[in-house]
Design a protein around this motif. Sequence first.
Motif, mmCIF file in Angstrom:
data_model
loop_
_atom_site.group_PDB
_atom_site.id
_atom_site.type_symbol
_atom_site.label_atom_id
_atom_site.label_comp_id
_atom_site.label_asym_id
_atom_site.label_seq_id
_atom_site.Cartn_x
_atom_site.Cartn_y
_atom_site.Cartn_z
ATOM 1 N N ASP A 233 0.579 -1.355 -0.066
ATOM 2 C CA ASP A 233 0.056 0.141 -0.094
ATOM 3 C C ASP A 233 1.160 1.569 -0.118
ATOM 4 O OD1 ASP A 233 -2.228 -1.027 -0.199
ATOM 5 O OD2 ASP A 233 -2.175 -1.452 1.783
ATOM 6 N N THR A 234 2.644 1.282 -0.047
ATOM 7 C CA THR A 234 3.339 2.071 -0.223
ATOM 8 C C THR A 234 3.243 3.159 -1.897
ATOM 9 O OG1 THR A 234 5.057 1.042 -0.765
ATOM 10 C CG2 THR A 234 4.131 1.651 1.992
ATOM 11 N N GLN A 235 3.074 2.288 -2.597
ATOM 12 C CA GLN A 235 2.795 3.084 -4.189
ATOM 13 C C GLN A 235 1.538 2.696 -4.803
ATOM 14 O OE1 GLN A 235 5.905 3.635 -5.363
ATOM 15 N NE2 GLN A 235 6.970 3.056 -3.039
ATOM 16 N N HIS A 236 1.282 4.293 -4.915
ATOM 17 C CA HIS A 236 0.190 4.521 -5.559
ATOM 18 C C HIS A 236 0.190 4.972 -6.951
ATOM 19 C CE1 HIS A 236 -3.633 6.993 -6.013
ATOM 20 N NE2 HIS A 236 -3.822 5.796 -6.110
ATOM 21 N N ILE A 237 -0.519 4.074 -8.907
ATOM 22 C CA ILE A 237 -0.517 3.981 -9.828
ATOM 23 C C ILE A 237 -1.596 5.002 -10.023
ATOM 24 C CG2 ILE A 237 0.309 3.032 -11.798
ATOM 25 C CD1 ILE A 237 2.508 2.897 -9.217
ATOM 26 N N VAL A 238 -1.555 5.977 -10.347
ATOM 27 C CA VAL A 238 -2.590 6.634 -11.347
ATOM 28 C C VAL A 238 -2.300 6.001 -12.380
ATOM 29 C CG1 VAL A 238 -3.776 9.188 -12.183
ATOM 30 C CG2 VAL A 238 -3.051 7.829 -9.720
ATOM 31 N N VAL A 239 -3.879 5.728 -13.229
ATOM 32 C CA VAL A 239 -3.558 5.782 -15.006
ATOM 33 C C VAL A 239 -4.515 6.284 -15.263
ATOM 34 C CG1 VAL A 239 -3.685 3.620 -16.382
ATOM 35 C CG2 VAL A 239 -3.329 2.601 -13.970
#
Length: 370
Positions: free
Chosen positions: A9-15
């Motif tokens: 949950d430490t990396q957030h990917i926005v597409v």
Amino acid sequence: MQTNSHLTDTQHIVVLGAGYAGLNTALRVSPYAKVTLIDPSDRFTERVRLHQLTGESPDVTHPLVELLRGTGIRHVAARAVDIDLAGRQVRTDDGRSVGYDRLVYALGSVTDTRAVGDRVHTAESAVEVRKRLLGASGRIAVVGGGLTGIELASEIAESHPGWETRLLTAGVVGTGLSDKGRTHIRKTLGVMGVQVEEGRRVESVDEIDADLVVWSAAMRPVTQLAAKAGLELDPAGRIVVDRTLRSTTDPAVYAAGDSAATSLRMACATAGPTGAHVAGSLLADLRGLPAKPLDFRYVVQCLSLGRGEGLIQPVHADDTPRSTVLTGSAAAFVKEQVVRHTVRTLHVNAHRARAIRKAETGGDAERTAA
């Protein structure tokens, strides 16, 4: 940073974009990171079927909720209007600001009508074209002799025989096809009553003697947002990337599908695989591993000629045509299976994402990335 296959949950990917490229990326990455998908529509559209909407095709969209359920992907039903590269934020037209660790730009492409304005229809407005054609007659001109233009002209001619259909192209019809392929296209369109005019360059809609014009002469990437943010674009307007599809301007940004400046043509056939490749590059990045360069090889070009005819053009790895072709109902069947396979792939990726997430979260597969 997570270095194994477990959820983080430490990396957030926005597409950005829920098309063939964006969805493939989001679904493949979702078991391993928080993923937010930004797209104003609540449905995935099969763009390769848009021409069918000029006839009697059923809906060519699929609810995103069915694809995303249980994957942990959060869908923001809004349009991205600004990217702050320095602050790693995406702002949307409903006033939201979404932060990211990595951004995937996959907004695809649209028919390029900048030279002719809004006085024409396109594949994107196929439903409106059908409404104009139903119960009427007249002359309709399709401009553009590429695969999309050919499919539009054949679909219209077959579904609306009361209309006189013409196909205008500056070069030869089906430029990337073999001689056998082009011969079959001309013959089939002729049987359908389509008048093909090759070597006809159209500078203005006013010079076309038709009651309705459908424009399919060129595509353009939807990269205005990228340009505004300061990402480097190539002369065609696509985001400059390295061989892993990572932006050369900002290492936190990746581009997939028609938005990325690769040697590949803009098409569904390349969007899905590049989306999958970006997912692999992202996961390697998050795990501190080197990403692999894109290695894509073409196999076939395929197109429908109405509902019962088609053309399958085998090609070399570089997309140049081989001499053999498959035609007739067999080609129409193969084309349909290829189109269905793109949606099946999305469902397979969604099923895999749900299964991995369920195993990793102890059965709480509905956990979101919010």
